[in-house]
Scaffold this active site. Structure first.
Site, PDB file in Angstrom:
ATOM      1  N   LYS A 109      45.215  49.727  49.890  1.00 41.82           N
ATOM      2  CA  LYS A 109      44.190  49.705  50.954  1.00 41.82           C
ATOM      3  C   LYS A 109      44.749  49.203  52.285  1.00 41.82           C
ATOM      4  CE  LYS A 109      42.172  45.189  50.053  1.00 41.82           C
ATOM      5  NZ  LYS A 109      41.755  44.563  48.802  1.00 41.82           N
ATOM      6  N   ARG A 156      32.881  37.101  44.766  1.00 41.56           N
ATOM      7  CA  ARG A 156      32.767  38.472  45.217  1.00 41.56           C
ATOM      8  C   ARG A 156      32.123  39.177  44.040  1.00 41.56           C
ATOM      9  NH1 ARG A 156      37.691  42.196  47.283  1.00 41.56           N
ATOM     10  NH2 ARG A 156      37.029  43.443  45.502  1.00 41.56           N
TER      11      ARG A 156
HETATM   12  C1  LIG Z   1      42.617  43.870  48.117  1.00 36.96           C
HETATM   13  C2  LIG Z   1      42.524  43.556  46.694  1.00 36.96           C
HETATM   14  C3  LIG Z   1      43.681  43.156  45.984  1.00 36.96           C
HETATM   15  C4  LIG Z   1      45.029  42.976  46.642  1.00 36.96           C
HETATM   16  O1  LIG Z   1      45.087  41.762  47.334  1.00 36.96           O
HETATM   17  P1  LIG Z   1      46.425  41.266  48.053  1.00 36.96           P
HETATM   18  O2  LIG Z   1      46.089  39.919  48.541  1.00 36.96           O
HETATM   19  O3  LIG Z   1      46.696  42.239  49.143  1.00 36.96           O
HETATM   20  O4  LIG Z   1      47.493  41.273  47.029  1.00 36.96           O
HETATM   21  C5  LIG Z   1      43.540  42.908  44.628  1.00 36.96           C
HETATM   22  N1  LIG Z   1      42.347  43.029  44.005  1.00 36.96           N
HETATM   23  C6  LIG Z   1      41.223  43.380  44.657  1.00 36.96           C
HETATM   24  C7  LIG Z   1      39.955  43.494  43.892  1.00 36.96           C
HETATM   25  C8  LIG Z   1      41.272  43.664  46.021  1.00 36.96           C
HETATM   26  O5  LIG Z   1      40.154  44.034  46.656  1.00 36.96           O
END
Ligand SMILES: *Cc1c(COP(=O)(O)O)cnc(C)c1O
Length: 376
Positions: free
Chosen positions: A39, A134
């Site tokens: 993302k 979340r």
């Molecule tokens: C964005 C996201 C990640 C990745 O997080 P980083 O800090 O970039 O490693 C992992 N799990 C979920 C659910 C996310 O939304």
């Protein structure tokens, strides 16, 4: 009109490849598999392919559009939707994602009927609430939830996951990961299930991983920031041996003049409704760059040279260039934090410039001989 090339984000694929490979090897030493999270780079196929090259079999994104983009570009991986699907996007999720993360029965019921309609089985990872608040099923509700999901055909539970340090800033620790591990074991024994993924978090899990003696049932993490920016996210510290400068933001000077440091005239609100405050420093070398808030999260930029960002508008970044004599047309480079990376990769106004794109293997050995010293 020729495509504008400024502002630009420079993307060094060899450095991303190096980080991806090192992280893959590191986490493998304690049996943790990785999903590459795309993302932050908006599902760019060139970057996704680098991760696949370095052994990532799973790519995860929170936007189904990014997953479709990678799928359309024939990126060879299993695609994981990192968030619970919205009811309005279930059709696309069944079509483009191999796995989705879930926490709502209403959504799972619709995934089930849609999967059956398409004669397919959709894999799901259940998100468990471990305090970050979340998405997530509360642990006390997990048994009932799993029982109901197992009554639905067309979907299959393949894992359990928790998220830390995302919304609530809750740190992944031995204690909360042991709890997740126990929940996974409990679900497996109670329901005679075998979970392929017990996914314990993200780039914030680095310290836990380095310190833990026993990862127990945790066998997966989902990494974005560590791969792209070479650091863990609890203390924002560089991970030894990784590059922190795989991405550089570059903008062009459009005005450079000695001007006062404090605006004059009747001071009211700026373009964003704020009351601006400025420090009196006498005349300064005010340098304006031709990009602003519409292009990038300016607060996430750090100049590589000794310059100060004074402020920004939708299309300008105003610098105090101090002792540096910047001229119109000069290029100014910045390092990016995750927010700046996300915004620059997403902005249609920012030109994506790939370096060392076609010589992955060769450039990797080139990277290996240069000891990394970290970025500004
Ligand atoms: C964005 C996201 C990640 C990745 O997080 P980083 O800090 O970039 O490693 C992992 N799990 C979920 C659910 C996310 O939304």
């Amino acid at each position: 009109m020729p495509k504008p090339t400024m502002p630009m984000i420079k993307i060094n694929l060899a450095k991303i490849a190096h980080n991806a490979e090192k992280l893959f090897q590191l986490y493998d030493t304690k049996g943790i598999g990785l999903m590459g999270v795309t993302k932050g780079v908006c599902g760019e196929a060139a970057i996704a392919n680098v991760l696949v090259d370095k052994g990532f079999t799973h790519l995860a994104d929170s936007k189904i559009q990014n997953i479709k983009k990678m799928s359309d570009a024939h990126v060879q991986a299993q695609f994981v939707l990192l968030t619970t699907p919205a009811l309005s996007e279930i059709e696309s999720v069944i079509r483009y994602a191999d796995i989705s993360m879930n926490s709502e029965l209403t959504v799972l019921k619709k995934l089930s009927t849609t999967a059956k309609k398409h004669n397919t089985v959709h894999n799901i990872i259940l998100m468990v609430e471990m305090g970050d608040l979340r998405e997530g099923i509360l642990p006390k509700d997990l048994h009932t939830f799993v029982r109901e999901v197992m009554n639905l055909s067309g979907i299959k539970i393949v894992g359990l996951a928790a998220n830390f340090a995302c919304f609530g800033g809750v740190k992944p620790t031995e204690q909360n990961l042991t709890s997740l591990s126990s929940l996974a074991i409990d679900i497996e024994t109670t329901f005679d299930l075998s979970l392929s993924y017990v996914s314990g978090g993200n780039s914030a899990n680095y310290s836990w991983f380095m310190e833990t003696k026993n990862t127990e049932r945790i066998n997966n993490l989902r990494l974005g920031e560590s791969i792209y920016l070479g650091r863990e996210t609890v203390h924002q510290e560089q991970i030894p041996g990784l590059f922190t400068d795989a991405f550089t933001f570059v903008a062009e000077v459009i005005e450079s003049k000695i001007k006062p440091s404090v605006p004059y005239g009747e001071i009211h609100l700026d373009a964003f409704g704020n009351h601006p405050h400025f420090e009196e420093k006498g005349p300064i070398r005010r340098t304006i760059l031709g990009c602003g808030k519409q292009d990038v999260l300016v607060s996430g930029l750090t100049p590589l040279l000794n310059l100060d960002i004074i402020g920004s508008s939708s299309n300008h970044i105003i610098l105090d260039a101090k002792d540096i004599h910047l001229k119109v047309g000069n290029k100014v480079a910045f390092s990016l934090d995750y927010g700046a990376l996300l915004s620059a990769m997403t902005s249609p106004y920012v030109y994506k410039h790939y370096t060392q794109a076609n010589s992955k293997r060769k450039s990797f050995s080139h990277v290996a001989v240069h000891k990394h010293t970290g970025s500004a």
